[in-house]
Structure formats: structure tokens, C-alpha cells
Design an enzyme around this catalytic site. Structure first.
Site, PDB file in Angstrom:
ATOM      1  N   LYS A 104       0.833  -1.225   0.000  1.00  0.00           N
ATOM      2  CA  LYS A 104       0.000   0.000   0.000  1.00  0.00           C
ATOM      3  C   LYS A 104       0.863   1.269   0.000  1.00  0.00           C
ATOM      4  O   LYS A 104       0.630   2.174  -0.792  1.00  0.00           O
ATOM      5  CB  LYS A 104      -0.864   0.077   1.268  1.00  0.00           C
ATOM      6  CG  LYS A 104      -2.003  -0.888   1.327  1.00  0.00           C
ATOM      7  CD  LYS A 104      -2.887  -0.576   2.530  1.00  0.00           C
ATOM      8  CE  LYS A 104      -2.319  -1.000   3.867  1.00  0.00           C
ATOM      9  NZ  LYS A 104      -2.317  -2.418   4.142  1.00  0.00           N
ATOM     10  N   THR A 105       1.829   1.310   0.906  1.00  0.00           N
ATOM     11  CA  THR A 105       2.612   2.540   1.056  1.00  0.00           C
ATOM     12  C   THR A 105       3.356   2.869  -0.233  1.00  0.00           C
ATOM     13  O   THR A 105       3.295   3.999  -0.730  1.00  0.00           O
ATOM     14  CB  THR A 105       3.621   2.391   2.218  1.00  0.00           C
ATOM     15  OG1 THR A 105       2.869   2.162   3.396  1.00  0.00           O
ATOM     16  CG2 THR A 105       4.468   3.626   2.400  1.00  0.00           C
ATOM     17  N   GLU A 148      -3.602   6.130   1.594  1.00  0.00           N
ATOM     18  CA  GLU A 148      -3.450   4.708   1.891  1.00  0.00           C
ATOM     19  C   GLU A 148      -4.636   4.341   2.774  1.00  0.00           C
ATOM     20  O   GLU A 148      -4.855   4.968   3.813  1.00  0.00           O
ATOM     21  CB  GLU A 148      -2.122   4.545   2.628  1.00  0.00           C
ATOM     22  CG  GLU A 148      -1.790   3.140   2.926  1.00  0.00           C
ATOM     23  CD  GLU A 148      -0.379   3.004   3.491  1.00  0.00           C
ATOM     24  OE1 GLU A 148       0.508   3.814   3.171  1.00  0.00           O
ATOM     25  OE2 GLU A 148      -0.180   2.069   4.263  1.00  0.00           O
TER      26      GLU A 148
END
Ligand code: EPU
Length: 759
Positions: A104-105, A148
Site C-alpha cells: 500500500k505505502t 493509503e
């Protein structure tokens, strides 16, 4: 407020001009930064901390009976979960939300980077520290907001995104979900949160994400390693091309190859993350070359294959991987680096996860030569009776791992520093505090380099108290981030040691060059033979005020000098803001901007020539010219300046004006050496304008580019060589001469591979 999620939200509200206050149990760097931006920070929790607030925001780790939550409830204040506060920030924005078990990051940051490079001025909130915007959040005026979205507590269901990205869906966060089906259901609900015009971007390589794409096929696109509909896919993937860190691949859409992407980050999982980001970028109208160039510049986020130390003998890498899938992918990427040995240290994170994945963890490390497990990091969870990290190494050995051991957390740095061998890649894996070991080990290795350089009997500088490094890459010391290694990098402790260094160089016929803050130089790719002397020790960084004069040693950065003078009520030094160098370099080069230059304010210089002879030279005895002086072949030990007294407010207003002008007109985002050419005399216009008028802005050679923002800047897009930069300089010179008959003269000093010997 100091956590990775909460601090990002605090940053956004502060950037929007809202007063923000918050508490944490302990101080950290992020809280310091927020305080600098104007936030009120409390250490420790107390009901009084919420008084006066209109909105109180809490994170998932704050229980309902927390005194501040209770107080807010009692006071009838609007109480929002972190995700709700973030959702509020997204309200009037076009929201791109990235969800998934892993990646995600990185994916969020990559999308942010693409939109930033496409000049869309997006807002970005990520769950990690990203170097390209120096933090975990970035406030922009543009309509897009990239966030996110966290599935760990289902808080991602608070958002109503316009575009959703789902990287993968796996069994994780079993403290919150009963089983993997429950995780899958939560993601299904997440997709439903999108409006009718919403669009889903999902990974076709992940069975569960692919299922969601198939279910929503009319408004979804998959990406992966194989052709699928009109989704993007990667072909011809090369890990670590030419032994360099990174991965290279072709991007295809249907039967068309859109181009090649060369990432600086590692691993096939990052190929997928990039494809997700590209899909979003292209959908939002960004062209492929801009999007690909943005991906190529991305250096990674903190704790994601974060190279903490690197020299020819050792690599130390910190990675957040704490789930078996992440560990396997990270280690596969590490293997591609082809180091002699991989030493992996794993700190299991949370008792619940350790218990659940005990077997998976034990079998995830077969690719590493030495597998070290340390104590479980509980992250506030209750201890599970009978569970211990030893079980992982016991199991790994049972399954056939030849070198799996347990080492207590408190002994890790010590043991590692004794056990590592030349050629090792040390990987520190986990979401807990194992990252501190990577810092400690890097620190140890840095010191060892000086120690070993000094214990080498053939090293003529071995008796020095200051820093002495052998084969030091100059790219680490130039603002262009270019330059091969120098035989000896020397930072003398004081002026006596500087004299001694020059004496040794003369006696041993070692060529020597001087390097300040590396802001106005181009160092050769092949490196430099001999020694480079840098005035980096604390002695050379002293600045003082005496009888109305400012006295600065040669190594003082201009960025330190300016506030020192301004805070004491002096004005006139603002012009130095445009010159990102040191006082020594600024004096020798007669640095200037905005119509002012050093010679106006300088009174005298304490100068050491290459014979080590020191003398004071008055300004009247120095010949100053435009961007040069006759103070050559030696060191500015100290310079004395006389600045007029001026009201601080007036000076600060001027500094702000200059700062804004630079931000508006210059590329301060990419590595550069500032202006490459002097402005031609009596030509009626600046070099930047000539290069601009010659139509050269944006021209690229290799990974160097003539800035699109300012014609006299050449920027390093990442991995540029000195040769790339020299070729662009030559192009500018030739074209400006051809079109306007004007000769451009280099302002940057081009260092030679073999320097002159002091005589
Ligand atoms: N211009 C263009 N196109 C360009 C660049 C500039 O038309 O691509 C125009 C500008 O609009 C302006 C004029 O050219 O009308 C001059 O440009 P600018 O104000 O940016 O100044 P400069 O002469 O290019 C000098 C210093 C900079 C310093 C700035 C700010 C030199 C060689 N450069 O730049 O110093 O920051 O003024 O005052 O004197 C450096 O020396 O490394 C450096 C960055």
C-alpha cells in the site's frame, strides 16, 4: 499524534491552516516537526489536552476508556476515528485510495509521485516516511488526493473513493478478522463504497483481487505479468540489471509496448506496484513518459528495502516485512543483488501473528545463509503463554535450515558486528524496533571504515584525529549526486591538522583537491586519484559575532550562516540564500544573487595556501570578479564580514521573497549544482534565458536533463553520470553559440580525475 497515521492527518490539518494539538506517550522526530509547524504537543495523556477542541481525532490503538476520548465525549465534541478524519479531508477531493495486504505505502507514494511530476499538485497521505516529500503527508492545492486505506480494522470502509487500487488480499490482521473470508468480504464492501463513476484497479496476479476486478469488469482494470484485457502488464523483467539495485521491465497494453521502466526499488512485487500506479496515472491523463520518469526517480520509503549502509564490503538493509509473503518477496529481491552471503535477522511482530504463521515464518528463510531470530515484538498485545521466538528457529532447523539461531534483542548489534563478513548483505526484517539495529550496525560500520583506514600502515593519514576514508564515493558529497571514488577523503580536525594534511600530500606526492559542500562542482565518474580535503569537522563549522562583525570558518554552510546573522539583527546577507554552498566556497567564488555578492560585505580572510602557510588578507588586497576571485589554491580558514544592522522583520521579509522566487523559478526538487553557467557579460540576458530561447529546456541525455523550470539548471533524474551532464553542457554551449553567437562559460567547477600535486 506521533504515530505514522495520526501525524499525517495532523500535518494536513496544519497545512490547511487549522490549529492542531495532540498528545503522545513519548517524544519523537515527527512530533518535533509538527511542533515546528505550529502544533501544540503534549507528552503523556490527560483529559485537559482536549479542552477547546472542535474535533478530537483518535487512532485505533486508543481504547474507548482513554481519558482524552472520555473527556471529548463528555464535552460533546465531534469525535472522529483517524480514518473518519482522513475521509473528511477527502470530502471535496477526487480521492484515490490504495488498499491491500501488502504494497500500500509504495503504491500510494508512486501514484503521488506521478501526479506531482505531472504538476497536478496532489495531496498525499501515506503510512510511511517517503523521502521525495520528506514525510508521510504532502498538502497540495490540486483536486486529487491519494491516500493509503487501512483494512486492518475495517476503517477503510469510511472512505468513498473515486478510484480504488487493490494490490492483494491475504490472511492478515487476524486479531480483527475471524478468517480470510471475512477479509475478502471487507474488501468487497470497500469496492461497493465507490460511487457509480468509481473505477477499480486490481492486481490480476492476486486471485482475490482479480475476482473483484472480474466482478466489476465494466469499471475495473487488472494489471499483472500476463496480457489481460486492456490492462497493463510487464514483460522482460530484469532484476538488478548490471548488478545495480533496482528492476527493469517493459510495460505493455494489449499488443503495444508503451516503453521501458527502470525502477530504483527492487523486486517483482514493486513491478506490480508500479503497474498499479501507472494504470491510475494514465487513467487520469498523465502521459506515459512523465509517469515512467516519475517511477524511475522513486527512491523508496523508509523501512521498505531501506539501504542504511553500503560500501564495497557490506550492505545493511532495513525492511518492514512482517508477513511471510512480504518476507519471501523481500528476500527474493535481496538474492538478486548476488552478494556472497545473506544474513537475515527477523523480529516477529505481535504474538497473535507469530502464533498463526509459526510454520510459514520458519520456512520463509531458506534462501538466506544465516537466519537469526530475535524476541517477539509484542506491539502492546498480551503475551501468549508457551509461545516463543525460539520455536521459529527450532522449526527452521527441523525443516533443514543449516544456520538458524536465536539471539536476544539486546545482544543483536554486538553479535552482528562480530559475525558479519566481507560480501555480506545484512537484512533486518520486522515491523518492531529491529530497525534500530540497522542504524546501530551502520554506525558501527561507518566508524570501522575510519578505524580500518587508520590502522592501514600504508595510509599516510593514519595518525589523524579527524575523519579519513578510503575510496569514498564523491557522489555522496556533491549536490548533483554524481562522482566516483576518491583515494583519500580527509576531514582535518582543525587548521593544524589541515596544514599537516597538506604537508603529507606534498611529501608523498599525493594530488589534492578541495571540496566544500559540493554544490558547485561536477566530479568525474571514474573518481579522483589522490586526496580530497573537506572542511567538515566541528572546528571548521564555527560561526561567531565579535564587535559588530560576523566571523565564520570556511566550512560553515550558508544555510547556517544566514540565520545566525539575521537573528543578531544584521541585514544584507539574504543574497546568500540563493547559493547552497559553504562560506569558504562562497568567498573564493565571490558568490552572489539578486544583484549582491560576497565582496560587498567581506572585510578580511584568514587563508592557508597549499604550502600550509596561513596569512590574513584584507579585502583591498583581493581581486574580486564576477563569480571568481584571485583567492586560488588554498583554503579559507576564516572570513570576517561587516553587515549593516537592519530590523529583523525587514530582513526576514526579503529572505521570504527570495525563497519564494527560488521556489517559483528553480528546480529545488531534483539534485542539481545550481546554475551551470555564468551569466554572459554585456549580452543583455541571462544564460538561463539563452538556453531557454534556444529551445533546450527538457532536453535529456541519459538520466540528466536541462530543467524545464530554469534553463541554467541541469538536474539529475536519478542515476545520471558526469558524462551525461557534460554532454548536456556541451549541447547548451553549442546551441547558444550557434543561435545567438554567445559563449557560455561554466560556473560549476569541473573536477579532474587526477588533481595537481601541491608544490
Ligand atoms: N529566464 C528565462 N528562462 C529560464 C531562466 C531564466 O526566461 O529558463 C529569465 C528569467 O525570467 C529572468 C532572467 O532570465 O528574467 C534571469 O533569471 P533568474 O532571475 O532566474 O536569474 P539567473 O541569473 O538565472 C541568478 C543566479 C542564481 C540565483 C538567482 C536568483 C547566476 C549564474 N545565477 O540566476 O544563482 O539563485 O540569480 O537571484 O548568477 C547559482 O549561482 O548557482 C544560482 C542558482
Amino acid at each position: 499524534m506521533g504515530g505514522i497515521g495520526m501525524s499525517g492527518i495532523a500535518y494536513m490539518y496544519l497545512s490547511m491552516g487549522h490549529p492542531v494539538q495532540g498528545s503522545d506517550i513519548k517524544k519523537n522526530k515527527v512530533l518535533g516537526q509538527l511542533a515546528e509547524m505550529g502544533a501544540k504537543v503534549f507528552i503523556g495523556h490527560d483529559a485537559s489536552h482536549v479542552s477547546g477542541a472542535d474535533i478530537v481525532v483518535y487512532s485505533s490503538s486508543i481504547a474507548p476508556d482513554h481519558p482524552e476520548r472520555v473527556a471529548a465525549q463528555k464535552a460533546g465534541v465531534l469525535l472522529l476515528h483517524r480514518a473518519e478524519a482522513l475521509a473528511l479531508l477527502c470530502k471535496d477531493k477526487f480521492t484515490i485510495a490504495v488498499a491491500g495486504t501488502h504494497g500500500k505505502t509504495t503504491t500510494t507514494a508512486l501514484i503521488g509521485m506521478i501526479l506531482k511530476d505531472a504538476k497536478r499538485d496532489p495531496s498525499i497521505v501515506v503510512g510511511g516516511m517517503v523521502s521525495f516529500f520528506s514525510g508521510n503527508a504532502c498538502f497540495g492545492e490540486g483536486k486529487e488526493m491519494v491516500i493509503e486505506a487501512d483494512e486492518s480494522d475495517s476503517s477503510f470502509l469510511k472512505f468513498s473513493p473515486d478510484i480504488e487500487v487493490i494490490t492483494n488480499i491475504e490472511e492478515e490482521h487476524m486479531d480483527h478478522f475471524s478468517d480470510v473470508e471475512a477479509v475478502e468480504k471487507a474488501f468487497e464492501a470497500f469496492v461497493k463504497r465507490m460511487g457509480r463513476k468509481g473505477f477499480l484497479v486490481g492486481c490480476a496476479e492476486d486471485e482475490r483481487a482479480a475476482k473483484l476486478v472480474a466482478k466489476n469488469s465494466k469499471r475495473a482494470s487488472g494489471y499483472g505479468f500476463k496480457k489481460n484485457g486492456d490492462g497493463l502488464y510487464a514483460q522482460n523483467i530484469t532484476e538488478c540489471p548490471g548488478g545495480r539495485r533496482g528492476v527493469e521491465f517493459e510495460v505493455w497494453k494489449g499488443d503495444t509496448c508503451l516503453g521501458v521502466v527502470r525502477l530504483k526499488i527492487m523486486g517483482s512485487h514493486n513491478v506490480l506496484n508500479s503497474l498499479a500506479a501507472l494504470t491510475v496515472g494514465l487513467r487520469l491523463g498523465v502521459d506515459f513518459p512523465t509517469a515512467a520518469a516519475a517511477l524511475e526517480r522513486y527512491e523508496g520509503a523508509a523501512r521498505r528495502f531501506d539501504v542504511k549502509y553500503e560500501d564495497e564490503d557490506f550492505w545493511v538493509v532495513d525492511d518492514y516485512a512482517h508477513h511471510p509473503t512480504e518476507i519471501r518477496k523481500t528476500l527474493a529481491a535481496a538474492k538478486a543483488l548476488k552478494r556472497n552471503r545473506i544474513v537475515a535477522v527477523f523480529q516477529p511482530h505481535r504474538y497473535s501473528r507469530t502464533q498463526r504463521f509459526l510454520n510459514d515464518f520458519a520456512t520463509s528463510f531458506f534462501d538466506v545463509d544465516k537466519f537469526i531470530v530475535t524476541d517477539i515484538y509484542g506491539a502492546g498485545e498480551k503475551v501468549v503463554e508457551g509461545l516463543s521466538a525460539h520455536q521459529i528457529t527450532d522449526l527452521a532447523r527441523q525443516y533443514g535450515h543449516k544456520d538458524a539461531v536465536f539471539i536476544e534483542r539486546s545482544h543483536l548489534t554486538d553479535v552482528l558486528s562480530k559475525e558479519i563478513k566481507k560480501g555480506d548483505l545484512v537484512m533486518l526484517l520486522g515491523a518492531g524496533d529491529v530497525c534500530e539495529v540497522s542504524d546501530e550496525l551502520s554506525h558501527y560500520l561507518k566508524n570501522q571504515r575510519t578505524v580500518s583506514a587508520k590502522s592501514d600502515l600504508s595510509n599516510p593519514f593514519r595518525h589523524f584525529k579527524g575523519k579519513v576514508l578510503i575510496h569514498e564515493p564523491l557522489a555522496k558529497h556533491t549536490t548533483l549526486k554524481v562522482g566516483g571514488p576518491v583515494d583519500f577523503w580527509i576531514e582535518p580536525q582543525d587548521k593544524e591538522e589541515l596544514g599537516e594534511a597538506l604537508r603529507i600530500c606534498r611529501a608523498s606526492a599525493i594530488p589534492v583537491q578541495i571540496l566544500g559542500l559540493g554544490s558547485n562542482v561536477l566530479a568525474p565518474d571514474e573518481g579522483i586519484e589522490g586526496a580530497v580535503i573537506h572542511l567538515g569537522s566541528p572546528y571548521f563549522r564555527e560561526v561567531s559575532e565579535r564587535e559588530g562583525k560576523i566571523i565564520a570558518r570556511g566550512g560553515v554552510p550558508n544555510s547556517v550562516f544566514i540565520p545566525f546573522a539575521v537573528e543578531r539583527g544584521y541585514g544584507g546577507c539574504e543574497f546568500l540564500l540563493g547559493v547552497p554552498g559553504s562560506i569558504g566556497g562562497s568567498v573564493v567564488m565571490n558568490a552572489g544573487s539578486h544583484g549582491a555578492s560576497v565582496d560587498e560585505f567581506l572585510e578580511s580572510v584568514l587563508f592557508m595556501d597549499m604550502n600550509g602557510v596561513t596569512r590574513t588578507i584584507q579585502k583591498k588586497d583581493i581581486q574580486f570578479h564576477y563569480r571568481s576571485s584571485d583567492l586560488k589554491h588554498g583554503f579559507v580558514i576564516e572570513a570576517q564580514f561587516a553587515f549593516p544592522k537592519k530590523p529583523i522583520g525587514e530582513t526576514q521579509a526579503k529572505l521570504n521573497e527570495y525563497r519564494e522566487y527560488r521556489q517559483k523559478t528553480q528546480d529545488l526538487f531534483h539534485p542539481s549544482a545550481g546554475c551551470m553557467f555564468k551569466n554572459p557579460k554585456d549580452a543583455g540576458c541571462s544564460s538561463g534565458k539563452f538556453i531557454d530561447d534556444a529551445g533546450l529546456k527538457g532536453k535529456r541525455v541519459g538520466n540528466a536533463q536541462i530543467s524545464e523550470k530554469h534553463g541554467n539548471f541541469i538536474i539529475n533524474l536519478g542515476g545520471a553520470t558526469a558524462q551525461d551532464i557534460l554532454s548536456l553542457m556541451e549541447m547548451a554551449r553549442t546551441e547558444v553559440k550557434r543561435q545567438f553567437g554567445v559563449e557560455l562559460e561554466s560556473e560549476v567547477k569541473i573536477l579532474r580525475g587526477v588533481a595537481a600535486c601541491p608544490r
